[in-house]
Write a protein that holds these residues in place. Structure first.
Motif, PDB file in Angstrom:
ATOM      1  N   LEU A   1       0.810  -1.215   0.000  1.00 49.56           N
ATOM      2  CA  LEU A   1       0.000   0.000   0.000  1.00 49.56           C
ATOM      3  C   LEU A   1       0.843   1.264   0.000  1.00 49.56           C
ATOM      4  CD1 LEU A   1      -2.764  -0.999   2.576  1.00 49.56           C
ATOM      5  CD2 LEU A   1      -2.920  -0.984   0.077  1.00 49.56           C
ATOM      6  N   ARG A   2       2.119   1.134   0.301  1.00 50.82           N
ATOM      7  CA  ARG A   2       2.994   2.316   0.389  1.00 50.82           C
ATOM      8  C   ARG A   2       3.556   2.620  -0.997  1.00 50.82           C
ATOM      9  NH1 ARG A   2       6.578   0.851   4.408  1.00 50.82           N
ATOM     10  NH2 ARG A   2       8.189   0.459   2.856  1.00 50.82           N
ATOM     11  N   ARG A   3       2.698   3.247  -1.811  1.00 51.24           N
ATOM     12  CA  ARG A   3       3.063   3.597  -3.177  1.00 51.24           C
ATOM     13  C   ARG A   3       2.573   5.003  -3.472  1.00 51.24           C
ATOM     14  NH1 ARG A   3       4.579  -0.679  -6.382  1.00 51.24           N
ATOM     15  NH2 ARG A   3       4.284  -2.757  -5.474  1.00 51.24           N
ATOM     16  N   ASP A   4       3.310   5.709  -4.328  1.00 48.56           N
ATOM     17  CA  ASP A   4       2.874   7.048  -4.715  1.00 48.56           C
ATOM     18  C   ASP A   4       1.822   6.931  -5.826  1.00 48.56           C
ATOM     19  OD1 ASP A   4       4.194   6.642  -7.152  1.00 48.56           O
ATOM     20  OD2 ASP A   4       5.974   7.768  -6.540  1.00 48.56           O
ATOM     21  N   PRO A   5       1.198   8.048  -6.232  1.00 50.62           N
ATOM     22  CA  PRO A   5       0.145   7.966  -7.248  1.00 50.62           C
ATOM     23  C   PRO A   5       0.588   7.364  -8.573  1.00 50.62           C
ATOM     24  CG  PRO A   5      -0.005  10.057  -6.097  1.00 50.62           C
ATOM     25  CD  PRO A   5       1.274   9.401  -5.625  1.00 50.62           C
ATOM     26  N   GLU A   6       1.893   7.377  -8.846  1.00 44.94           N
ATOM     27  CA  GLU A   6       2.400   6.769 -10.074  1.00 44.94           C
ATOM     28  C   GLU A   6       2.648   5.282  -9.911  1.00 44.94           C
ATOM     29  OE1 GLU A   6       3.705   9.822  -8.903  1.00 44.94           O
ATOM     30  OE2 GLU A   6       2.198  10.674 -10.263  1.00 44.94           O
ATOM     31  N   GLY A   7       2.451   4.752  -8.703  1.00 40.75           N
ATOM     32  CA  GLY A   7       2.616   3.327  -8.464  1.00 40.75           C
ATOM     33  C   GLY A   7       3.981   2.917  -7.963  1.00 40.75           C
ATOM     34  N   ALA A   8       4.886   3.877  -7.764  1.00 43.88           N
ATOM     35  CA  ALA A   8       6.232   3.549  -7.294  1.00 43.88           C
ATOM     36  C   ALA A   8       6.240   3.402  -5.775  1.00 43.88           C
ATOM     37  CB  ALA A   8       7.217   4.637  -7.717  1.00 43.88           C
ATOM     38  N   SER A   9       6.908   2.353  -5.286  1.00 43.87           N
ATOM     39  CA  SER A   9       7.035   2.171  -3.841  1.00 43.87           C
ATOM     40  C   SER A   9       8.100   3.106  -3.296  1.00 43.87           C
ATOM     41  CB  SER A   9       7.376   0.720  -3.519  1.00 43.87           C
ATOM     42  OG  SER A   9       8.612   0.366  -4.109  1.00 43.87           O
ATOM     43  N   TYR A  10       8.047   3.355  -1.996  1.00 44.44           N
ATOM     44  CA  TYR A  10       9.038   4.244  -1.369  1.00 44.44           C
ATOM     45  C   TYR A  10       9.368   3.725   0.023  1.00 44.44           C
ATOM     46  CZ  TYR A  10       4.682   6.266   0.518  1.00 44.44           C
ATOM     47  OH  TYR A  10       3.463   6.453   1.101  1.00 44.44           O
ATOM     48  N   ASP A  11      10.393   4.312   0.632  1.00 42.21           N
ATOM     49  CA  ASP A  11      10.917   3.830   1.905  1.00 42.21           C
ATOM     50  C   ASP A  11       9.942   4.097   3.054  1.00 42.21           C
ATOM     51  OD1 ASP A  11      13.316   3.006   0.739  1.00 42.21           O
ATOM     52  OD2 ASP A  11      14.237   4.987   0.987  1.00 42.21           O
ATOM     53  N   PRO A  12      10.048   3.317   4.131  1.00 39.44           N
ATOM     54  CA  PRO A  12       9.249   3.601   5.324  1.00 39.44           C
ATOM     55  C   PRO A  12       9.518   5.024   5.824  1.00 39.44           C
ATOM     56  CG  PRO A  12      10.373   1.489   5.524  1.00 39.44           C
ATOM     57  CD  PRO A  12      10.929   2.144   4.309  1.00 39.44           C
ATOM     58  N   LEU A  13       8.477   5.674   6.333  1.00 39.23           N
ATOM     59  CA  LEU A  13       8.601   7.062   6.767  1.00 39.23           C
ATOM     60  C   LEU A  13       7.764   7.304   8.012  1.00 39.23           C
ATOM     61  CD1 LEU A  13       8.890  10.249   4.740  1.00 39.23           C
ATOM     62  CD2 LEU A  13       6.970  10.118   6.343  1.00 39.23           C
ATOM     63  N   HIS A  14       8.352   7.990   8.977  1.00 36.15           N
ATOM     64  CA  HIS A  14       7.684   8.309  10.244  1.00 36.15           C
ATOM     65  C   HIS A  14       7.467   9.808  10.343  1.00 36.15           C
ATOM     66  CE1 HIS A  14       7.060   8.360  14.687  1.00 36.15           C
ATOM     67  NE2 HIS A  14       7.736   9.490  14.601  1.00 36.15           N
ATOM     68  N   ASP A  15       6.280  10.205  10.822  1.00 37.10           N
ATOM     69  CA  ASP A  15       5.978  11.614  11.030  1.00 37.10           C
ATOM     70  C   ASP A  15       4.889  11.726  12.084  1.00 37.10           C
ATOM     71  OD1 ASP A  15       5.969  14.401  10.715  1.00 37.10           O
ATOM     72  OD2 ASP A  15       6.148  14.268   8.544  1.00 37.10           O
ATOM     73  N   VAL A  16       4.674  12.948  12.571  1.00 39.53           N
ATOM     74  CA  VAL A  16       3.675  13.193  13.615  1.00 39.53           C
ATOM     75  C   VAL A  16       2.925  14.474  13.289  1.00 39.53           C
ATOM     76  CG1 VAL A  16       3.239  13.432  16.088  1.00 39.53           C
ATOM     77  CG2 VAL A  16       5.267  12.196  15.302  1.00 39.53           C
ATOM     78  N   GLN A  17       1.610  14.441  13.503  1.00 42.37           N
ATOM     79  CA  GLN A  17       0.773  15.616  13.315  1.00 42.37           C
ATOM     80  C   GLN A  17      -0.128  15.764  14.547  1.00 42.37           C
ATOM     81  OE1 GLN A  17       1.653  16.728  10.358  1.00 42.37           O
ATOM     82  NE2 GLN A  17       0.232  18.315   9.697  1.00 42.37           N
ATOM     83  N   ALA A  18      -0.414  16.998  14.929  1.00 40.72           N
ATOM     84  CA  ALA A  18      -1.334  17.247  16.029  1.00 40.72           C
ATOM     85  C   ALA A  18      -2.682  17.686  15.477  1.00 40.72           C
ATOM     86  CB  ALA A  18      -0.782  18.312  16.973  1.00 40.72           C
ATOM     87  N   MET A  19      -3.750  17.242  16.122  1.00 44.71           N
ATOM     88  CA  MET A  19      -5.119  17.649  15.802  1.00 44.71           C
ATOM     89  C   MET A  19      -5.667  18.384  17.014  1.00 44.71           C
ATOM     90  SD  MET A  19      -8.266  15.099  14.854  1.00 44.71           S
ATOM     91  CE  MET A  19      -9.986  15.603  14.853  1.00 44.71           C
ATOM     92  N   VAL A  20      -6.178  19.596  16.834  1.00 48.37           N
ATOM     93  CA  VAL A  20      -6.575  20.426  17.973  1.00 48.37           C
ATOM     94  C   VAL A  20      -7.923  21.088  17.711  1.00 48.37           C
ATOM     95  CG1 VAL A  20      -4.240  20.897  18.804  1.00 48.37           C
ATOM     96  CG2 VAL A  20      -5.241  22.365  17.037  1.00 48.37           C
ATOM     97  N   THR A  21      -8.625  21.387  18.803  1.00 52.27           N
ATOM     98  CA  THR A  21      -9.862  22.157  18.746  1.00 52.27           C
ATOM     99  C   THR A  21      -9.740  23.344  19.694  1.00 52.27           C
ATOM    100  OG1 THR A  21     -10.917  20.850  20.503  1.00 52.27           O
ATOM    101  CG2 THR A  21     -11.228  20.097  18.233  1.00 52.27           C
TER     102      THR A  21
END
Length: 503
Positions: free
Chosen positions: A177-197
């Motif tokens: 499932l880790r593919r870009d819109p062109e179908g190419a796979s890419y490396d594992p990637l970690h990130d964090v986002q905050a959701m606030v109200t």
């Protein structure tokens, strides 16, 4: 020299928000987050953005370095793209206005979404307004990553709504499932986002409107009445009613002074930490930050400092200056670390990166790329946003970061839980297991050592301690802390902006 003295020796870092020139209006940057959740990795972020967008009634602001409408928001469930979702929302609700602002050169640098510059297939609805910003300073970029919906709920962190950001907590070496819109796979990637109200969401909306006005000249007011937002029942709340503040970075131009609150806050947080300083960083290439960290390591009873950082750089310039200066920063800090309180790690998962057996001795582990920009000081404070720990994020690029500061034990427990959750992910264990190891030792480093014995884990950077600890020659040009004034005076930025920005 202490971290505070380091900051005081840089007078331009201490300008207050009230001293910044603007449109005659003071931008409020403090308030409360009624609720906050931390969405770790792209699958959590994209899915929550998609679900929240479906509640939008009046306004959507998307601000980013890059943007790709063709990304799938929930590839585990459907092939619906971000463009599909936004077009459906605009078609169903004639009162909804969607505004998207991205850096004009982001699609070019990322090589992921060049078609978005042509607006060929997106947007197809007049109430989806896509604009491109080119900074008023040459070589500066627009780097914030913000989403705000109805001034009621907002997202901030290290992720753009673009390709090659989606991944899961497992960070498999290979994931279909880790593919870009062109179908190419890419490396594992970690990130964090905050959701606030609460106030925090409205303030992010104000910051998005400020950026839009700066880029387009068009002013939009906040909503007269904030819409209600129903917090999802299945989304755990990490923090409630916690004070928040926002720090901005904006480059100086010939006509106005810049804002450098981002680096000032970084140095202040480093100076403040008493027991543990935990950092996730795409880059570790700022020598100002290195000075501040070295000062804490020289203290007799300073904090542990743990940095999780990307090891493998992409592109010649990035490898030479971000990677090369990172190694010199690490070298300097390890030389200073006489009490063994400093660690820099990069995470790995078992390989190989493609289906099939690994060659003996090769491809037996794959690095997880770190894209987050996160600092946690003790159990007291979190800073999350767009600022990297490199030079250009200190005064060349436009950045936005949010600080959340605990005022009670429940909030302190929430901050500690986030830190333990992140480290448990890297070590392939549970949050409870890591929390127990930390409680037993009282040390993040010792807790990591206790649990870091599997094929998935954290690896220390190996750096030759005998090399240089000064910036690589040419750093001031390729990773500058401020705009190159001569180029700005020539007006090249304005000329290029005229050629690139649509009418």
């Amino acid at each position: 020299m202490t971290a505070l003295e380091t900051m005081l020796n840089q007078p331009y870092l201490l300008r207050t928000k009230a001293q910044q020139p603007g449109d005659g209006e003071n931008l409020e940057l403090e308030g409360y987050a009624e609720k906050a959740a931390f969405l770790i990795n792209g699958n959590r972020y994209f899915a929550e953005v998609a679900r929240t967008l479906r509640q939008a009634r009046r306004s959507v602001w998307i601000v980013g370095w890059d943007f790709n409408p063709d990304i799938r928001m929930e590839p585990e469930k459907s092939d619906e793209t971000l463009a599909d979702l936004l077009h459906a929302l605009a078609a169903a609700n004639p009162t909804l206005e969607i505004r998207i602002l991205i850096w004009a050169l982001g699609p070019i640098y990322s090589e992921k979404s060049l078609q978005v510059l042509r607006k060929k297939n997106f947007p197809r609805n007049a109430r989806i307004d896509l604009r491109f910003d080119l900074q008023s300073t040459v070589r500066g970029c627009h780097h914030e990553k913000l989403v705000c919906i109805d001034d009621a709920v907002a997202f901030i962190g290290g992720m753009d709504l673009t390709s090659r950001r989606w991944d899961t907590r497992r960070h498999r070496a290979w994931d279909a499932l880790r593919r870009d819109p062109e179908g190419a796979s890419y490396d594992p990637l970690h990130d964090v986002q905050a959701m606030v109200t609460g106030d925090a969401a409205r303030l992010i909306g104000d910051i998005a409107r400020r950026r839009w006005q700066s880029a387009t000249g068009e002013k939009h007011n906040a909503l007269a009445e904030t819409s209600s937002f129903t917090w999802p029942r299945d989304l755990a709340v990490s923090l409630m009613h916690i004070p928040v503040s926002f720090v901005l970075t904006e480059p100086a131009t010939t006509l106005r002074a810049g804002i450098s609150d981002g680096i000032a806050s970084t140095l202040g947080i480093i100076a403040r930490a008493r027991r543990q300083l935990f950092i996730e960083a795409q880059y570790l290439a700022s020598f100002r930050v290195a000075d501040a960290l070295a000062a804490r390591l020289q203290e007799e009873d300073g904090p542990e400092i743990i940095v999780i950082c990307t090891r493998r750089s992409h592109g010649l310039i990035e490898k030479l200056f971000m990677g090369g200066n990172r190694d010199r920063v690490i070298r300097r800090l390890k030389r200073t670390d006489r009490a063994d309180r400093f660690r820099v790690y990069y995470p790995v998962v078992p390989g190989p990166p493609v289906p099939g057996p690994a060659a003996p001795g090769k491809n037996d582990e794959v690095e997880v790329l770190i894209h987050s920009k996160l600092i946690i000081a003790d159990d007291e404070l979190i800073r999350i946003g767009s600022s990297n720990l490199n030079n250009r994020s200190e005064g060349l690029d436009s950045e936005c970061d949010m600080l959340l500061e605990a005022v009670n034990d429940e909030q302190r427990d929430g901050i500690a839980d986030l830190r333990h959750h992140l480290l448990a992910e890297y070590l392939g264990t549970t949050t409870e297991t890591f929390a127990a190891a930390f409680a037993q030792s009282g040390s993040i480093i010792q807790a990591i050592d206790m649990l870091n014995d599997g094929p998935r884990g954290l690896r220390e950077f190996a750096v030759d301690l005998s090399g240089s600890i000064s910036p690589i020659r040419g750093t001031g040009f390729f990773d500058p802390t401020r705009p190159v004034k001569l180029l700005n005076r020539l007006g090249l930025g304005a000329l290029f902006r005229l050629l690139v920005r649509p009418a």
